[in-house]
Design a protein around this motif. Structure first.
Motif, PDB file in Angstrom:
ATOM      1  N   ARG A  27       0.650 -26.065   9.281  1.00 36.94           N
ATOM      2  CA  ARG A  27       0.104 -26.159   8.144  1.00 36.94           C
ATOM      3  C   ARG A  27      -1.388 -26.974   8.300  1.00 36.94           C
ATOM      4  O   ARG A  27      -2.274 -26.716   8.133  1.00 36.94           O
ATOM      5  N   LYS A  28      -1.041 -28.146   8.943  1.00 36.91           N
ATOM      6  CA  LYS A  28      -2.167 -29.150   9.185  1.00 36.91           C
ATOM      7  C   LYS A  28      -3.148 -28.589  10.265  1.00 36.91           C
ATOM      8  O   LYS A  28      -4.451 -28.625  10.326  1.00 36.91           O
ATOM      9  N   LEU A  29      -2.712 -27.764  11.332  1.00 35.18           N
ATOM     10  CA  LEU A  29      -3.456 -27.149  12.162  1.00 35.18           C
ATOM     11  C   LEU A  29      -4.161 -26.098  11.794  1.00 35.18           C
ATOM     12  O   LEU A  29      -5.134 -25.655  12.048  1.00 35.18           O
ATOM     13  N   MET A  30      -3.402 -25.176  10.800  1.00 36.52           N
ATOM     14  CA  MET A  30      -4.199 -24.089  10.209  1.00 36.52           C
ATOM     15  C   MET A  30      -5.471 -24.645   9.317  1.00 36.52           C
ATOM     16  O   MET A  30      -6.331 -23.844   9.094  1.00 36.52           O
ATOM     17  N   ASP A  31      -5.225 -25.790   8.597  1.00 37.07           N
ATOM     18  CA  ASP A  31      -6.366 -26.276   7.782  1.00 37.07           C
ATOM     19  C   ASP A  31      -7.581 -26.510   8.836  1.00 37.07           C
ATOM     20  O   ASP A  31      -8.866 -26.644   8.111  1.00 37.07           O
ATOM     21  N   ILE A  32      -7.446 -26.752  10.079  1.00 42.32           N
ATOM     22  CA  ILE A  32      -8.645 -26.884  10.831  1.00 42.32           C
ATOM     23  C   ILE A  32      -8.845 -25.814  11.874  1.00 42.32           C
ATOM     24  O   ILE A  32      -9.811 -25.823  12.753  1.00 42.32           O
ATOM     25  N   GLY A  33      -8.280 -24.506  11.673  1.00 42.44           N
ATOM     26  CA  GLY A  33      -8.861 -23.430  12.146  1.00 42.44           C
ATOM     27  C   GLY A  33      -7.764 -23.062  13.058  1.00 42.44           C
ATOM     28  O   GLY A  33      -8.021 -22.221  14.187  1.00 42.44           O
ATOM     29  N   GLU A 161      -2.180 -37.314  12.144  1.00 39.17           N
ATOM     30  CA  GLU A 161      -3.407 -37.578  11.344  1.00 39.17           C
ATOM     31  C   GLU A 161      -4.444 -38.653  11.788  1.00 39.17           C
ATOM     32  O   GLU A 161      -5.716 -38.405  11.663  1.00 39.17           O
ATOM     33  N   LYS A 162      -3.834 -39.612  12.560  1.00 38.94           N
ATOM     34  CA  LYS A 162      -4.815 -40.717  13.084  1.00 38.94           C
ATOM     35  C   LYS A 162      -5.637 -40.322  14.408  1.00 38.94           C
ATOM     36  O   LYS A 162      -6.791 -40.622  14.704  1.00 38.94           O
ATOM     37  N   THR A 163      -4.649 -39.423  15.119  1.00 36.96           N
ATOM     38  CA  THR A 163      -5.300 -39.403  16.619  1.00 36.96           C
ATOM     39  C   THR A 163      -5.275 -37.939  17.075  1.00 36.96           C
ATOM     40  O   THR A 163      -6.527 -37.697  17.346  1.00 36.96           O
ATOM     41  N   ILE A 164      -4.231 -37.030  16.815  1.00 39.79           N
ATOM     42  CA  ILE A 164      -4.044 -35.760  17.169  1.00 39.79           C
ATOM     43  C   ILE A 164      -5.193 -34.660  16.412  1.00 39.79           C
ATOM     44  O   ILE A 164      -5.826 -34.062  17.139  1.00 39.79           O
ATOM     45  N   LEU A 165      -5.080 -34.763  15.323  1.00 36.09           N
ATOM     46  CA  LEU A 165      -5.656 -33.739  14.357  1.00 36.09           C
ATOM     47  C   LEU A 165      -7.296 -34.144  14.611  1.00 36.09           C
ATOM     48  O   LEU A 165      -7.888 -33.039  14.948  1.00 36.09           O
ATOM     49  N   PRO A 166      -7.634 -35.326  14.405  1.00 33.80           N
ATOM     50  CA  PRO A 166      -9.127 -35.409  14.936  1.00 33.80           C
ATOM     51  C   PRO A 166      -9.492 -34.802  16.338  1.00 33.80           C
ATOM     52  O   PRO A 166     -10.601 -34.383  16.277  1.00 33.80           O
ATOM     53  N   GLU A 167      -8.906 -35.234  17.161  1.00 33.36           N
ATOM     54  CA  GLU A 167      -9.018 -34.976  18.667  1.00 33.36           C
ATOM     55  C   GLU A 167      -9.101 -33.179  18.804  1.00 33.36           C
ATOM     56  O   GLU A 167      -9.929 -32.755  19.445  1.00 33.36           O
ATOM     57  N   MET A 168      -7.950 -32.746  18.157  1.00 36.55           N
ATOM     58  CA  MET A 168      -7.969 -31.288  18.235  1.00 36.55           C
ATOM     59  C   MET A 168      -9.087 -30.483  17.664  1.00 36.55           C
ATOM     60  O   MET A 168      -9.796 -29.442  17.996  1.00 36.55           O
ATOM     61  N   LYS A 169      -9.431 -31.091  16.229  1.00 42.73           N
ATOM     62  CA  LYS A 169     -10.473 -30.385  15.527  1.00 42.73           C
ATOM     63  C   LYS A 169     -11.744 -30.540  16.294  1.00 42.73           C
ATOM     64  O   LYS A 169     -12.546 -29.645  16.389  1.00 42.73           O
TER      65      LYS A 169
END
Length: 402
Positions: A27-33, A161-169
């Motif tokens: 779900r978090k990944l879907m939030d960033i497309g 939240e802190k590292t991976i999602l910003p990097e992937m976004k």
């Protein structure tokens, strides 16, 4: 970008633990497309972990792996991962000493088994863990990026939240605009029928994400105006069933309504056994509006604590419109609240009759002296009935005070 998720643990494979990590990550990944194209759960076996990594790397550009990084004997993920990528495990002496200091600060002697947490694959990038001791690792091999994370949900989420999602976004080429409309009280098929006109010919990507207590409608596009336009049209058609957007829960939405209106509430529960009160108090700061509750499982508790009349119970029974109404009135008066809500029903699997079958539930709300009661028929499963009753009661509060 194609992304795979591997969740590791005998407890997940055996059904003892719900695989909530994969759901949250997706779900978090879907939030960033970014959408997940493959997922697998495996046990704490090195061969199975390596086989899952092999399959995932063939299907995906990014592999997210969670679980098995603790200090116990079955936490073998890092070793299996290093074997799979043919990397040497190196011992981080500085980290090991820091671990010992943490244990000393807490007054414990560090078990020797924790030593394993200081081993990481050579040339891997450390992912810090702000919530625990098990560090994660990022490793790129053969054009595939691997993220290896602990399985404790709070730790995994903090690291994502802190590292991976910003990097992937930052790697997403198109800026995807996503909003999720959260609904309850309407089945997925009914939503499809109700929104047919709005959905036909629309170039916004639409996903229906059904769950046990409701359906999320996810809208995504590179054009924010189109997303907002469609969301507005959906609100006009089924707004009554939409309780929140994105990650807000129903109890959070109800709490927000109560807080904004300066209202207080108390609950009287029979068949839900405290679950409704638990839902209310899941929200930080709920003490501002939630005054308390009574779990009145027996008839004596209904009479002695809530003031339900003996004649009402004798004539109509504990599971009845009349009893539910008196429970709601009684708990509102007991706590001097603006609103009182009650739940009484037959959860099952036994105890039903032809007149009052399993699943029959009454939910009453006393809103400043104005009492209304809903009669509902749920399922034959005890736990499902409790969950559905609590969800419906929360939603009734939303609709009443909103």
């Amino acid at each position: 970008m194609k992304v795979a998720i591997i969740t590791i643990g005998d407890e997940i494979l055996g059904g003892f633990t719900l695989d909530s990590n994969a759901t949250w990550m997706a779900r978090k990944l879907m939030d960033i497309g970014i959408e997940i194209n493959w997922k697998m759960s495996v046990g704490d076996t090195a061969d199975d972990i390596k086989e899952a990594l092999r399959i995932a790397s063939e299907k995906s550009d990014v592999v997210l792996c969670t679980g098995g990084l603790g200090p116990t004997v079955d936490d073998i993920t890092m070793k299996a991962f290093a074997e799979y990528i043919s990397a040497e495990l190196v011992f981080d002496e500085d980290y090991y000493e820091r671990l010992k200091e943490i244990f000393d600060e807490r007054g414990y002697e560090m078990p020797e088994s924790n030593r394993g947490q200081a081993y990481v694959p050579d040339k891997g990038d450390i992912i810090p863990n702000p919530k625990g001791s098990a560090r994660g690792v990022k490793y790129v091999a053969n054009k595939t990026s691997y993220y290896v994370l602990p399985g404790v949900p709070s730790e995994m989420k903090a690291m994502m939240e802190k590292t991976i999602l910003p990097e992937m976004k930052s790697t997403v080429k198109e800026d995807i605009k996503v909003t999720t409309l959260r609904t309850t009280g309407m089945m997925e098929s009914a939503l499809h029928d109700a929104l047919k006109e709005e959905l036909d010919g629309n170039d916004v990507r639409i996903g229906f994400l059904p769950g046990f207590t409701g359906v999320d409608i996810r809208l995504s596009s590179t054009d924010l105006d189109k997303v907002m336009e469609l969301a507005s049209a959906i609100y006009e058609k089924i707004g009554r069933y939409i309780y929140a957007e994105d990650w807000e829960t129903l109890e959070e939405a109800v709490g927000r309504e109560l807080r904004e209106k300066g209202l207080t509430i108390a609950v009287a529960e029979s068949c839900t056994g405290g679950l409704l009160g638990d839902r209310f108090t899941n929200v930080p700061g709920s003490s501002v509006y939630f005054l308390g509750g009574v779990v009145s499982y027996s008839n004596e508790a209904k009479m002695n604590l809530l003031g339900v009349q003996n004649d009402t119970l004798v004539e109509h029974g504990a599971v009845s419109e009349e009893t539910a109404a008196e429970m709601a009135q009684g708990v509102r008066q007991l706590f001097q609240a603006d609103t009182g809500i009650s739940v009484t029903g037959i959860s099952g699997p036994d105890g039903g009759t032809p007149e009052k079958p399993v699943g029959l539930t009454f939910i009453a709300i006393d809103y400043s002296g104005d009492v209304s009661v809903k009669r509902l028929m749920f399922l034959r499963d005890r736990r499902f009935n409790k969950e559905l009753a609590a969800q419906t009661a929360l939603n009734l509060v939303r609709l009443t005070v909103g």
